[in-house]
Design an enzyme around this catalytic site. Structure first.
Site, mmCIF file in Angstrom:
data_model
loop_
_atom_site.group_PDB
_atom_site.id
_atom_site.type_symbol
_atom_site.label_atom_id
_atom_site.label_comp_id
_atom_site.label_asym_id
_atom_site.label_seq_id
_atom_site.Cartn_x
_atom_site.Cartn_y
_atom_site.Cartn_z
ATOM 1 N N GLU A 160 -0.234 -16.799 -9.831
ATOM 2 C CA GLU A 160 0.610 -15.771 -10.851
ATOM 3 C C GLU A 160 2.328 -16.330 -10.339
ATOM 4 O O GLU A 160 3.502 -16.022 -11.015
ATOM 5 C CB GLU A 160 0.564 -14.570 -10.347
ATOM 6 N N CYS A 165 -6.044 -5.344 -7.972
ATOM 7 C CA CYS A 165 -6.093 -5.433 -6.643
ATOM 8 C C CYS A 165 -5.473 -6.479 -5.140
ATOM 9 O O CYS A 165 -4.745 -5.965 -4.193
ATOM 10 C CB CYS A 165 -7.307 -4.427 -5.385
ATOM 11 N N HIS A 166 -5.730 -7.128 -6.121
ATOM 12 C CA HIS A 166 -5.108 -8.784 -5.302
ATOM 13 C C HIS A 166 -3.445 -8.515 -5.040
ATOM 14 O O HIS A 166 -3.295 -9.644 -4.209
ATOM 15 C CB HIS A 166 -5.212 -9.951 -5.536
ATOM 16 N N TYR A 199 0.815 -0.608 -0.011
ATOM 17 C CA TYR A 199 -0.293 0.274 -0.343
ATOM 18 C C TYR A 199 0.859 1.188 0.293
ATOM 19 O O TYR A 199 0.471 2.372 -0.289
ATOM 20 C CB TYR A 199 -1.224 -0.233 1.028
ATOM 21 N N ASN A 256 -12.514 -1.450 -4.707
ATOM 22 C CA ASN A 256 -12.454 -2.418 -6.434
ATOM 23 C C ASN A 256 -13.449 -2.218 -7.187
ATOM 24 O O ASN A 256 -13.257 -3.437 -6.665
ATOM 25 C CB ASN A 256 -10.902 -2.506 -6.701
#
Length: 162
Positions: free
Chosen positions: A152, A125-126, A94, A117
């Site tokens: 990912e 946002c993850h 953040y 979001n």
């Protein structure tokens, strides 16, 4: 006028909402819902459906869609735009996002905007985590955030600026 289609994913059903102006929401559904047959997906949502299918098939990393979120303050929209700069397989804190916006004291406001979001996965946002590397809140549920980051992970190359 907005229309909706349901996409089956490994994380459960996603509701895709949008109009000719663009995609306005991608929302996780907690209840089992029948997916919209591909042929029945409204034309305005087909690009989003195709790109999300490609994402989950590991064939797409960056979304290129028209967006038309229904709400959002100027600050929220700046945060959501910044999310698109966090590459596939990368994470940012953040604090990183706040610094990117040239507003280093807005860490909590960035967190609040991140939680609002409207385009889960598409505006990633993850990929935003705590400054200490810990997983922090996720509107879609922590189990989904963890899954997406692990999904990912094979290409993870470090932080936002790494």
């Amino acid at each position: 006028m907005n229309t909706t289609a349901i996409l089956a994913t490994p994380l459960g059903p996603l509701a895709l909402t949008g109009s000719e102006a663009g995609l306005s929401a991608v929302t996780f559904l907690d209840e089992e819902t029948e997916a919209t047959r591909p042929a029945a997906v409204p034309a305005c949502l087909r690009p989003a459906r195709e790109q999300l299918v490609a994402y989950f098939g590991r064939e797409l990393r960056d979304f290129t869609l028209a967006y038309a979120p229904a709400s959002g303050t100027d600050f929220q929209r700046q945060v959501w735009q910044a999310l698109t700069g966090i590459g596939y397989g990368r994470t940012a804190s953040y604090r990183d996002v706040a610094k990117l916006l040239n507003n280093p004291k807005s860490v909590r406001a960035v967190g609040a905007a991140n939680g609002q979001n409207p385009l889960a996965i598409v505006w990633p946002c993850h990929r935003v985590i705590g400054a200490d590397g810990s997983l922090t809140g996720y509107a879609g549920g922590m189990h989904r955030k963890k899954w997406l980051l692990e999904f990912e992970r094979p290409t993870r190359q470090g932080g936002l600026f790494g």
